[in-house]
Design an enzyme around this catalytic site. Structure first.
Site, PDB file in Angstrom:
ATOM      1  N   TYR A 161      57.122  -6.156   8.315  1.00 16.23           N
ATOM      2  CA  TYR A 161      56.524  -6.488   6.545  1.00 16.23           C
ATOM      3  C   TYR A 161      56.773  -7.522   5.362  1.00 16.23           C
ATOM      4  O   TYR A 161      57.713  -8.167   5.820  1.00 16.23           O
ATOM      5  CB  TYR A 161      57.507  -5.368   5.746  1.00 16.23           C
ATOM      6  CG  TYR A 161      57.304  -4.004   6.199  1.00 16.23           C
ATOM      7  CD1 TYR A 161      57.934  -3.452   7.405  1.00 16.23           C
ATOM      8  CD2 TYR A 161      55.702  -2.983   5.880  1.00 16.23           C
ATOM      9  CE1 TYR A 161      58.261  -2.605   7.796  1.00 16.23           C
ATOM     10  CE2 TYR A 161      56.295  -1.594   6.078  1.00 16.23           C
ATOM     11  CZ  TYR A 161      57.145  -1.490   7.471  1.00 16.23           C
ATOM     12  OH  TYR A 161      57.460  -0.113   7.574  1.00 16.23           O
ATOM     13  N   HIS A 221      53.226   2.083   0.491  1.00 13.14           N
ATOM     14  CA  HIS A 221      54.829   1.587   0.066  1.00 13.14           C
ATOM     15  C   HIS A 221      53.717   1.707  -2.023  1.00 13.14           C
ATOM     16  O   HIS A 221      54.875   0.235  -2.704  1.00 13.14           O
ATOM     17  CB  HIS A 221      55.219   0.646   0.322  1.00 13.14           C
ATOM     18  CG  HIS A 221      56.289   1.005   1.369  1.00 13.14           C
ATOM     19  ND1 HIS A 221      56.712   0.096   2.669  1.00 13.14           N
ATOM     20  CD2 HIS A 221      56.498   2.960   2.179  1.00 13.14           C
ATOM     21  CE1 HIS A 221      56.948   0.735   3.417  1.00 13.14           C
ATOM     22  NE2 HIS A 221      57.303   2.252   3.171  1.00 13.14           N
ATOM     23  N   ASN A 224      62.096   0.105   2.607  1.00 13.59           N
ATOM     24  CA  ASN A 224      61.569   1.118   2.467  1.00 13.59           C
ATOM     25  C   ASN A 224      61.356   1.290   0.892  1.00 13.59           C
ATOM     26  O   ASN A 224      62.794   1.541   0.795  1.00 13.59           O
ATOM     27  CB  ASN A 224      61.380   1.882   3.486  1.00 13.59           C
ATOM     28  CG  ASN A 224      61.461   1.424   4.766  1.00 13.59           C
ATOM     29  OD1 ASN A 224      62.059   0.867   4.728  1.00 13.59           O
ATOM     30  ND2 ASN A 224      59.962   1.805   5.482  1.00 13.59           N
TER      31      ASN A 224
END
Ligand code: HEM
Length: 749
Positions: A603, A683, A726
């Site tokens: 990510y 997210h 996260n």
């Protein structure tokens, strides 16, 4: 069979419908003389009918379905929809009101209802100027959870169709019927078609209670705000549109192998991967086009629960926070005290299924990374890796539900209402006076008021809170115009001169994430998690049921890592990696052993400059209007760099093979061809961003919506930029801080 006119002998209403001969169930409908989008209907069924379905489109698929059954003297009802021959699930939009002549007695149950916003639905409509088919479904098998309107149930035991001419299905007394009055229709003299009885058991109108704080949405933001504000003695109402999740909250969705326990899908960490493969995923919001949790706990009830204490940069002015927010440590400490993290969630303290850790650490050590306990060093995020950390408690999903909600619930000044959808706030200019719910039993109109000086806090998420703002006349005018065109939501808008123009929905971001899939002979891919719900490995299931230890005590991730990258625009961007056994999708020309697969997801996090836009469509569904991933070419360049780095020393790990992308495709080609929707990490942040000016932000430094007196937002939507990891850990610290600032702000209750 064709519907004909009949008069119900009990309430005197004239319906168009029939009594089908097999089960003796009566179905009737009546429309106002100039049809709008509503009708009054009735279903009169013998007690042997355990549930009845009524399809307004005359078929099971792509039709608005009404489902009803009796429970404890009341009729439980829902509107549902499906595109496959599986359990139809919640469909929001229509409003059902049970009318007073409904009843349950020893022989029959009878549901008389008003159905508003019911004549059109996704991909369908009732052709009111002609005739059409209607359909019913009948079952003599009871539903699984009769008190829950969204209960699951088995396939009907019978169904059939009948024709109706809508043009003659109207009655001039329609408005009287709404008040329970048959108007000038002569008293019935015809043969009774339904039961004759006088017991009316539907609930009376509930007088609404005013609250100091009404909090909309029981996800992490709403739960923490509700706990802290009720702790301060305020009278708080927390409203959730969905129902229970974990066993302790009344949830009953239990895997076959855990039957007899109250360990639900939302309790058992190892069932996380089954969220995405369930044949009836009722817990996702059906009116948001990306994954969002519509149940108690929101995202924290359905996520992998990766839990990172925030880094300093997560609350920096560089990330967009007002300077009054940068000292997050006191709030993060409050969070840590209530909800400590663990990187060994099994109750026996051991780690399970750790093969991916061994393989990945060989790669990362070779790239100059150090192994650390990640949450001991939240700011150490360059060339750092460690065991995945979670907010599981006692081998079960913990999160805000098993911590903050417990303490809130113990207070007499805290109230919780579930299965209740808030569409908009009720306001007079900048002053909010209450919230509009879909429960018209409350005060007859569904409105819950505030006490004098009371406040509303929206915690409905990065898609849900913007939608409530749009429906309250707050946001860009193109979105409010879509609301205006909606037959139910339009009339509830404040007059146009009270609309508040704010950049709601802009500044949206989400981590772009790319999966690399590998095999290594040492890996146990755990059947790719495919069997965890219905046929788990027996020893692991037994071990978990015994004392919440073993493989099932953790979600799938095993390793996380971070690395910092400088770029030509002078910004520093961070890449995060998450490693787990199994793979969501494999695209390869190579032969491979499926029991040895694992995934490294890479990510891009802190430092991302790409932004998108979130809004609604004409059906008021929440959706991305402009995708936020890799809009800035430098973001893409850094993500590619990070992917290349992860595999740069693959040849030093014997037996390690990358199968997606495979030898026939470079990483760059793979990323270019990547389906943007699968780059979504769910997210989403920033759609009601915090800031110091109403031209660039939606909420001010007290989380108050600009140009309102008493409307606040506490959820991921106020976070201006993606955090390091996260996001739910950082979001919970932000919720602690927001609650403190709201309580400290003068002028409240
Ligand atoms: C667990 C729930 C349900 C399951 C598994 C299910 C399954 C099915 C299946 C497999 C069929 C095809 C049967 C055939 O062609 O012989 C069917 C037909 C049908 N179902 Fe359902 N059903 C469910 C709930 C409902 C509900 C709640 C309604 C509400 C009205 C409904 C209405 C119909 C109708 C009208 C048909 C016949 C017309 C058509 O095929 O569209 N079903 N259902």
């Amino acid at each position: 069979q064709t519907a004909t006119q009949y008069t119900d002998p009990d309430n005197g209403f004239q319906f168009t419908g029939l009594t089908e001969p097999v089960h003796g169930v009566t179905y009737g409908l009546v429309f106002p003389p100039n049809p709008t989008t509503e009708f009054i209907g009735e279903i009169v069924a013998p007690i042997a009918a355990k549930w009845i379905g009524f399809s307004l489109g005359g078929a099971m698929l792509q039709s608005l379905l009404l489902v009803a059954w009796p429970n404890n003297g009341q009729i439980v009802t829902s509107t549902r929809y499906t595109t496959t021959y599986d359990l139809p699930t919640e469909y929001d939009g229509p409003t059902l009101t049970t009318l007073p002549s409904s009843l349950v007695n020893s022989t029959h149950w009878k549901w008389v209802y008003r159905c508003q916003n019911c004549t059109t639905w996704q991909n369908g409509a009732m052709p009111l100027s002609s005739g059409a088919a209607l359909a019913w479904a009948y079952s003599d098998v009871g539903v699984d959870d009769p008190s829950n309107p969204q209960s699951t149930f088995q396939e009907h035991t019978d169904f059939n169709f009948f024709g109706i001419d809508y043009t003659s299905a109207t009655n001039t007394n329609y408005n009287n019927y709404l008040n329970g009055d048959s108007g000038s229709t002569p008293p019935p003299t015809t043969t009774p078609t339904g039961p004759t009885t006088t017991t009316t058991t539907t609930g009376p109108t509930i007088v609404p209670t005013p609250y100091d704080y009404i909090i909309v949405g029981a996800g992490p933001g709403g739960i923490i705000a509700a706990d802290r504000i009720s702790e301060a003695g305020k009278k708080v109402l927390l409203i959730e549109r969905g129902g229970p999740s974990t066993g302790e909250t009344g949830g009953t969705y239990v895997a076959p192998w855990a039957k007899g326990t109250n360990l639900t899908k939302f309790d058992i960490p190892g069932l996380f991967e089954s969220m995405f493969t369930d044949s009836n995923p009722w817990y996702w919001c059906k009116d948001i086009t990306v994954f969002a949790g519509c149940l108690l706990g929101g995202g924290t009830s359905i996520n992998g629960a990766l839990y990172w204490y925030p880094a300093t940069s997560d609350f920096s002015t560089a990330a967009g926070w007002p300077s009054s927010w940068t000292n997050h440590i006191p709030y993060t400490n409050m969070l840590k005290q209530r909800l400590p993290s663990t990187d060994h969630p099994s109750t026996d303290g051991k780690r399970y299924l750790e093969q991916v850790f061994n393989v990945t650490s060989q790669l990362l050590l070779g790239q100059g990374y150090s192994q650390i306990t990640i949450n001991d060093n939240p700011d150490y995020k360059d060339h750092a890796f460690g065991y995945s950390a979670f907010d599981f408690i006692d081998g079960k999903r913990g999160g805000p539900v098993a911590s903050y909600l417990r303490t809130a619930k113990a207070r007499s000044n805290f109230a919780y209402m579930d299965y209740t959808l808030v569409s908009n706030v009720v306001r007079n200019g900048s002053q909010i006076t209450g919230v509009q719910t879909n429960n018209t039993q409350i005060g007859g109109n569904g409105i819950i008021p505030l006490t004098p000086n009371g406040r509303v806090i929206l915690s409905a998420g990065s898609f849900g809170s913007p939608r409530i703002l749009f429906q309250s006349g707050i946001g860009p005018s193109d979105m409010i115009s879509l609301v205006q065109a909606d037959p139910t939501a339009g009339p509830r808008l404040p007059p146009q001169n009270q609309w508040i123009n704010l950049p709601v929905g802009y500044n949206a971001s989400d981590n772009p994430s790319i999966n690399l899939v590998f095999t290594h002979p040492s890996i146990d891919a755990y059947e790719n998690w495919a069997d965890v719900w219905s046929s788990p490995r027996p020893a692991d299931a037994a071990q978990y049921l015994k004392d919440q230890s073993g493989v099932f005590a953790s979600a799938s991730p095993r390793v996380n890592f971070w690395r910092a990258y400088g770029a030509s625009d002078g910004r520093v961007r961070y890449a995060q990696g998450t490693v787990r056994p199994g793979a969501a999708s494999i695209n390869t020309t190579l032969p491979y052993n499926a029991s040895n697969i694992f995934t490294i997801t890479v990510y891009l996090s802190t430092g991302i400059t790409s932004r998108g836009r979130v809004g609604i469509d004409a059906a008021l569904r929440g959706k991305p209007l402009v995708n936020p991933w890799l809009v800035d070419p430098i973001d893409k360049q850094i993500l590619l760099q990070a992917l290349h780095d992860v595999v740069s020393n693959m040849n030093t790990v014997p037996g390690l093979t990358m199968i997606t992308p495979d030898a026939g495709q470079t990483i760059d080609q793979y990323v270019d061809a990547y389906d943007p929707s699968t780059m979504n990490s769910n997210h989403w942040v920033g759609t009601n961003t915090i800031g110091t000016s109403a031209s660039k932000a939606v909420v001010d430094q007290n989380a108050k919506v600009f140009n309102t007196n008493n409307l606040f937002i506490v959820d991921a939507s106020i976070i201006p930029a993606l955090p390091m990891g996260n996001p739910h850990g950082m979001l919970m610290s932000a919720a602690e801080q927001a609650a403190a600032k709201i309580l400290a702000l003068a002028g409240g209750p």
